[in-house]
Scaffold this active site. Structure first.
Site, mmCIF file in Angstrom:
data_model
loop_
_atom_site.group_PDB
_atom_site.id
_atom_site.type_symbol
_atom_site.label_atom_id
_atom_site.label_comp_id
_atom_site.label_asym_id
_atom_site.label_seq_id
_atom_site.Cartn_x
_atom_site.Cartn_y
_atom_site.Cartn_z
ATOM 1 N N CYS A 132 44.108 49.459 38.028
ATOM 2 C CA CYS A 132 42.970 49.371 38.950
ATOM 3 C C CYS A 132 43.329 48.769 40.322
ATOM 4 O O CYS A 132 42.939 49.307 41.360
ATOM 5 C CB CYS A 132 41.845 48.574 38.305
ATOM 6 S SG CYS A 132 42.402 47.082 37.476
ATOM 7 N N HIS A 245 37.322 44.501 42.553
ATOM 8 C CA HIS A 245 38.501 43.709 42.911
ATOM 9 C C HIS A 245 38.633 43.689 44.439
ATOM 10 O O HIS A 245 38.411 44.709 45.106
ATOM 11 C CB HIS A 245 39.785 44.349 42.368
ATOM 12 C CG HIS A 245 39.898 44.377 40.874
ATOM 13 N ND1 HIS A 245 39.074 43.670 40.021
ATOM 14 C CD2 HIS A 245 40.781 45.038 40.073
ATOM 15 C CE1 HIS A 245 39.445 43.889 38.772
ATOM 16 N NE2 HIS A 245 40.470 44.719 38.768
#
Ligand code: A2P
Length: 337
Positions: A132, A245
């Site tokens: 990710c 994130h």
């Protein structure tokens, strides 16, 4: 793969944080699903998940789960992918695998469709979905690489707990309440309290002092960009954010950067949105990127000491572009969309 009007699709790990997002994205993007098979452990067999207004009963993953399935999206951890990926392929299925199990296998394409779709090929097998943090970083790096050729990247991540799965989301919620009430945090998923804290530790530590997550960013960046000369120096940190994130990225290029040109190339790149009006307090935030498909880039500025170095801030929804969306985009390419 052979084109059809609609496909038999299985999601392995359908009850997890990424698995559930895969279901929503298949639905949102109107992926041509004939039947959806939801697979998980024996613990959740018999429970139901919503899909296109109906309920799907979760089945236990077994060796015969893949008979008749065209495409299987895996997100149940590395050991499940290692064990069941080849079984699914032997049953005639194409696997899009969100775990790290197959990513660095030289036979397995590691794909971010906006960057290296041509590596997918058309033979049946396993296609790996990158890590990710790496996906959102390379989405911002690719247009810069094309214009300026990157030498070195120094990155620090601020990664949300949903990247560790459903249990970590519950742990942050429970710990936040406990700490505010003056009670002990009782860490279980992480080695330390995550509420009101930052942990410079994602995945396991390796002999070189880096974590496995950090080495994923090093190796996967090179493989996706098709450039083994790019040096990546990462520090990955877990922060008490639920979803999305954030990353602070410092990129050294081979030639001097022009900030206007950098902004233009990022704005033109599909899947990237530049949000960079600091005077109005406008920059990417986890809270604005969560639930969105685009990778958001901002705080663009040239290094004070070196005109060949760029600093920026990049934020992406780790469950969507960082995992489920990228996997469904790969599946779309497989069926020729
Ligand atoms: P289950 O809900 O039955 O445990 P997350 O990353 O959010 O923790 O999700 C992990 C996903 O992987 C869940 O869907 C989980 O199912 C699934 N999973 C974990 N272990 C197994 C297993 N042994 N067989 C099949 N699915 C598994």
């Amino acid at each position: 793969m052979k084109q059809k009007e609609a496909y038999e699709v299985a999601v392995v790990g359908a009850t997890g944080a990424v698995g559930r997002t895969m279901l929503s994205i298949l639905e949102e993007r109107d992926f041509p699903v004939a039947n959806l098979t939801c697979l998980a452990s024996a613990r959740s067999a018999g429970s139901t998940l919503s899909f296109r207004g109906g309920e799907i009963t979760v089945q236990e993953l077994t060796e015969s789960s893949f008979n008749g399935i065209d495409i299987a999206l895996f997100s149940a951890g590395g050991s499940i992918s290692k064990q069941y990926g080849p079984i699914a392929v032997a049953a005639g299925c194409i696997v899009v695998d969100n775990s790290s199990a197959w990513r660095m296998d030289p036979q397995v394409p590691l794909v971010v469709p906006e960057i290296n779709v041509s590596t997918i090929g058309d033979s049946p097998g396993i296609i790996a979905n990158p890590n990710c943090s790496t996906i959102q970083m390379v989405m911002a790096l690719k247009p810069i690489q094309d214009l300026y050729k990157i030498k070195r990247v120094v990155v620090s991540t601020y990664q949300s707990v949903s990247g560790s799965g459903q249990k970590a989301i519950e742990e942050l919620t429970a710990q936040t309440r406990a700490v505010l009430d003056g009670n002990p945090a009782n860490p279980e998923v992480y080695p330390h309290q995550i509420a009101f804290n930052c942990l410079p530790h994602i995945d396991v530590f390796l002999d070189n002092g880096y974590t496995k997550e950090e080495m994923k960013m090093v190796n996967e960046t090179r493989k996706i960009m098709g450039d083994d000369s790019i040096e990546v120096s990462p520090t990955t940190v877990r922060v008490p954010v639920m979803v999305a994130h954030s990353e602070s990225v410092n990129v050294e290029c081979e030639r001097e950067l022009n900030l206007t040109e950098v902004r233009e190339c990022l704005t033109a790149f599909p899947g990237v949105k530049v949000i960079d009006t600091p005077a109005n307090n406008e920059y990417p935030l986890a809270s604005s990127a969560a639930g969105k498909d685009e990778v958001q880039v901002g705080r663009l500025r040239i290094d004070l000491a070196n005109p060949r170095v760029l600093n920026f801030w990049v934020v992406g929804d780790n469950l969507r572009k960082g995992a489920a969306l990228n996997a469904v985009q790969i599946a779309e390419k497989l069926i020729g969309q």
